[in-house]
Write an enzyme that holds these catalytic residues in place. Sequence first.
Site, PDB file in Angstrom:
ATOM      1  CB  CYS A 136     -21.046  -4.195  42.820  1.00 21.67           C
ATOM      2  SG  CYS A 136     -20.336  -2.245  42.314  1.00 21.67           S
TER       3      CYS A 136
ATOM      4  CD  GLU B  20     -25.474  -8.727  38.149  1.00 18.36           C
ATOM      5  OE1 GLU B  20     -24.563  -8.741  37.735  1.00 18.36           O
ATOM      6  OE2 GLU B  20     -26.092  -7.665  36.976  1.00 18.36           O
TER       7      GLU B  20
ATOM      8  CG  ASN C 106     -16.244  -9.564  34.310  1.00 19.63           C
ATOM      9  OD1 ASN C 106     -14.579  -9.487  33.939  1.00 19.63           O
ATOM     10  ND2 ASN C 106     -16.034  -9.777  35.589  1.00 19.63           N
TER      11      ASN C 106
HETATM   12  S1  SF4 Z   1     -17.882  -5.986  37.394  1.00 23.02           S
HETATM   13 FE1  SF4 Z   1     -19.958  -5.915  38.809  1.00 23.02          FE
HETATM   14  S2  SF4 Z   1     -18.992  -5.295  40.622  1.00 23.02           S
HETATM   15 FE2  SF4 Z   1     -17.309  -4.834  38.673  1.00 23.02          FE
HETATM   16  S3  SF4 Z   1     -18.116  -2.154  39.409  1.00 23.02           S
HETATM   17 FE3  SF4 Z   1     -19.067  -3.911  37.479  1.00 23.02          FE
HETATM   18  S4  SF4 Z   1     -21.073  -4.697  38.717  1.00 23.02           S
HETATM   19 FE4  SF4 Z   1     -19.558  -3.381  40.299  1.00 23.02          FE
END
Ligand code: SF4
Length: 309
Positions: free
Chosen positions: A96, A126, A224
């Site tokens: 990303c 990550e 997340n």
């Molecule tokens: S959650 Fe991870 S993959 Fe999605 S925009 Fe944020 S940094 Fe990028």
Amino acid sequence: MRVLLAQPRGFCAGVVRAIDIVERALKKYGPPIYVRHEIVHNRHVVEDLRKRGAVFVDELSEVPEGAITVFSAHGVARKVQDDAIALGLPVIDATCPLVAKVHAEGRRYASQDREIVLIGHAGHAEVEGTIGQIPAKVHLVQTAEDVATLDVADENKLAYVTQTTLSVDDTRGIIQALQTRFPTIQGPDVRDICYATQNRQQAVRDLAQQVEVILVVGSRNSSNSNRLKELGEELGCTSYLIDDEFGLKPEWFEGVQTVGVTAGASAPEVLVQGVLDGLRRFGDVDVGLLAGVPEDVRFRLPPEVADVA
Ligand code: SF4
């Protein structure tokens, strides 16, 4: 039962891009396409791509000579990039751009001869990638308490960066602890936490004011998604993390009038709709949509697959 859908929820631009890269690579080069690590942390997405010819591997040594290789959205260490070059693998990088931005930030601090404090979760893909991208000593800090035991070479030569998918509130607390102990430390505040993480956490804060129970659609290994569940609980709503509608349990909803539904950044909307169908099997459901921040972020595709229609 009244069900409120969080807004925004589900796929972020980085996940859309990563999945798009694998799909376009399959179309352009044909299966199999080798993907180092799960392209995004969602069981359904990974299974779907696997059925279509993506092969997920842990190590580059598992990739046959010359096979197209995709790096996941979480990013990789410099050594993995170098190994791929040494093996002559044709690589398409689905890291990303917001993760790549944190890498660049870390490298910039390293070029100023600073030691780096990385705020993040040990063992997360990550975090491993970010540590491996910074050519300096990197100290991993997971909680405000960890700050007290940090052993650094020069207290005036420090900087911090953060994982992109953390809790905004917890991270603020850790940054404060760092600034208290090391007043000259440099860093981006919580700006490394990506827009998608911040928006989804804000939506859960809004949701929590209106519902009794929160359902977060997402996989267990999704950082997340876990933060959304934790935030729901901190805000006083019983919260459950479920992969899909089959994770629902009727007893969760006994005597419950209002349920909030959201999804982590790697969870497809089709699973959210499946969860609504699952709830309908328990009784009448009236679905409403929370007002929220509109998202129109899109990231450019890498040149190797940008030409695929
Ligand atoms: S959650 Fe991870 S993959 Fe999605 S925009 Fe944020 S940094 Fe990028």
